[in-house]
Design a protein around this motif. Structure first.
Motif, short mmCIF file in Angstrom:
data_model
loop_
_atom_site.label_atom_id
_atom_site.label_comp_id
_atom_site.label_asym_id
_atom_site.label_seq_id
_atom_site.Cartn_x
_atom_site.Cartn_y
_atom_site.Cartn_z
N TRP A 16 0.74 -1.21 -0.14
CA TRP A 16 0.13 -0.04 0.01
C TRP A 16 0.67 1.35 0.19
O TRP A 16 1.68 1.40 0.72
CB TRP A 16 -0.95 -0.04 1.04
N ASP A 17 0.66 2.35 -0.86
CA ASP A 17 1.22 3.44 -1.06
C ASP A 17 0.82 4.48 -0.14
O ASP A 17 1.42 5.25 0.51
CB ASP A 17 1.21 3.86 -2.33
N VAL A 18 -0.58 4.47 -0.20
CA VAL A 18 -1.18 5.45 0.84
C VAL A 18 -2.27 4.82 1.71
O VAL A 18 -3.09 3.98 1.19
CB VAL A 18 -1.67 6.63 -0.15
N ILE A 19 -2.52 5.35 2.99
CA ILE A 19 -3.33 4.72 3.98
C ILE A 19 -4.20 5.72 4.40
O ILE A 19 -3.41 6.62 4.99
CB ILE A 19 -2.70 3.49 4.70
N LEU A 20 -5.25 5.77 4.52
CA LEU A 20 -6.17 6.86 5.17
C LEU A 20 -6.95 6.15 6.22
O LEU A 20 -7.67 5.21 5.99
CB LEU A 20 -7.11 7.63 4.42
N ILE A 21 -6.85 6.61 7.47
CA ILE A 21 -7.46 5.96 8.66
C ILE A 21 -8.47 7.17 9.18
O ILE A 21 -8.37 8.18 9.75
CB ILE A 21 -6.71 5.71 9.96
N ASP A 22 -9.87 6.75 8.89
CA ASP A 22 -11.05 7.90 9.01
C ASP A 22 -12.12 6.68 9.47
O ASP A 22 -13.30 7.17 9.25
CB ASP A 22 -11.42 8.46 7.77
N THR B 75 5.50 4.83 2.96
CA THR B 75 4.13 4.57 2.98
C THR B 75 3.53 5.95 3.85
O THR B 75 4.09 6.24 4.81
CB THR B 75 3.49 3.57 3.79
N HIS B 76 2.51 6.67 3.07
CA HIS B 76 1.94 7.77 3.29
C HIS B 76 0.74 7.27 4.31
O HIS B 76 -0.22 6.91 3.72
CB HIS B 76 1.68 8.77 2.43
#
Length: 312
Positions: free
Chosen positions: A213-219, A252-253
């Motif tokens: 995974w290159d970008v992960i958003l935790i919302d 990873t962002h």
């Protein structure tokens, strides 16, 4: 008189036959002409129609491919327009422009195709899918019924439901138990599919753990009230996924939304690490986490700052 009458009859008979035969010949010729003309028209139409159809299809396909290339990124004007309208929605739970912009920038800088993992179905879900044009975007949702409804409403969205077993009131106990198992089940580098760590998500489809995974958003999930699942598990899981990349050496962002809250801030500092925090505006924190060696048994290099943050 009989002979004359017979003679007249004999003379008239051939005349009648000749006239009738001529009419039938003309009729036959007329019908034959139109039959042949009809057959020629039918054959010509059947032979030329597929050619026209193929030509039209090829022309349309060529125009489409030239206008929307398979790997062409979204134009800047399109991205800015999407951000503009998404940040000005009437929905009271939408993100502001200052929160959306850093995530959009990370996706734009990501190598194509970009792998984008999002925890939580929110107002911005269609936006994330659109911004990661030509990339892989996967959403993780706690409510299986809402996940099924959303996927039916938007078939282009990939959603997987997960059952969280944690509770916010357990956040400090979970950190303590994780530290005790940091060299076993709760290692920073591992395949969580086979892990029994309480903070690790291990019931997602197999391929989710195989993707770099290159970008992960935790919302998500919900972070309100002591009985809520909180975002402890997604934060820990994201940290492990980032450190356990297989093929890619790229960083990873990881973005943590609602970073002003205790759980998001404490767990972010503990498992994503303060030294990896590159930007924070109160609502959104941006971490950049590197791949680690499989024999590493610590999440952060600076333990002092994390210990003080956890005890605050």
């Amino acid at each position: 008189m009989k002979s004359n009458n017979n003679t007249k009859l004999i003379l008239l008979h051939p005349y009648i036959q000749k006239q009738g035969g001529s009419n039938r010949l003309w009729l036959l010729a007329f019908v034959s002409f139109f039959t042949i003309a009809f057959l020629l028209t039918l054959i010509y139409t059947r032979e030329t129609s597929p050619v026209k159809a193929i030509t039209t299809t090829m022309a349309a396909g060529s125009a489409s491919s030239s206008t929307y290339g398979s790997n062409a990124p979204l134009p800047t004007t399109v991205i800015n327009t999407l951000l503009h309208y998404a940040s000005r929605s009437n929905d009271s739970f939408h993100m502001s422009h200052a929160e959306i912009k850093p995530i959009s920038d990370a996706l734009r800088k990501c190598s194509s195709p970009c792998n984008f993992l999002v925890f939580g179905l929110t107002h911005e879900t269609p936006l994330w899918k659109a911004l990661n044009h030509n990339g892989r975007t996967v959403f993780i949702e706690e409510n299986r019924y809402y996940a099924a409804y959303y996927e039916e409403l938007h078939p282009e969205i990939d959603v997987f439901d997960v059952q969280y077993t944690t509770k916010m009131k357990e956040m400090r106990e979970l950190i303590a138990s994780t530290k005790e198992q940091i060299k076993n089940e709760c290692r920073p580098v591992q395949n969580l599919l086979f892990s029994e760590c309480k903070l690790g998500i291990n019931d997602l489809p197999n391929h989710v753990y195989e993707v770099d995974w290159d970008v992960i958003l935790i919302d998500g999930p919900r972070g309100d009230g002591p009985e809520g699942p909180g975002r402890m598990t997604p934060i820990f899981t994201s940290g492990v996924l980032a450190r356990s990349k297989k093929a890619s050496s790229a960083k990873t962002h990881i973005f943590v939304h609602d970073y002003y809250r205790n759980v998001e801030r404490i767990y972010g500092d503990e498992f994503l690490c303060r030294e990896n925090l590159v930007e924070s505006n109160g609502m959104l924190a941006h971490f950049v986490v590197e791949k680690m060696d499989e024999n590493s048994f610590q999440f952060c290099r600076n333990h002092t700052s994390n210990s003080s943050a956890s005890s605050s």
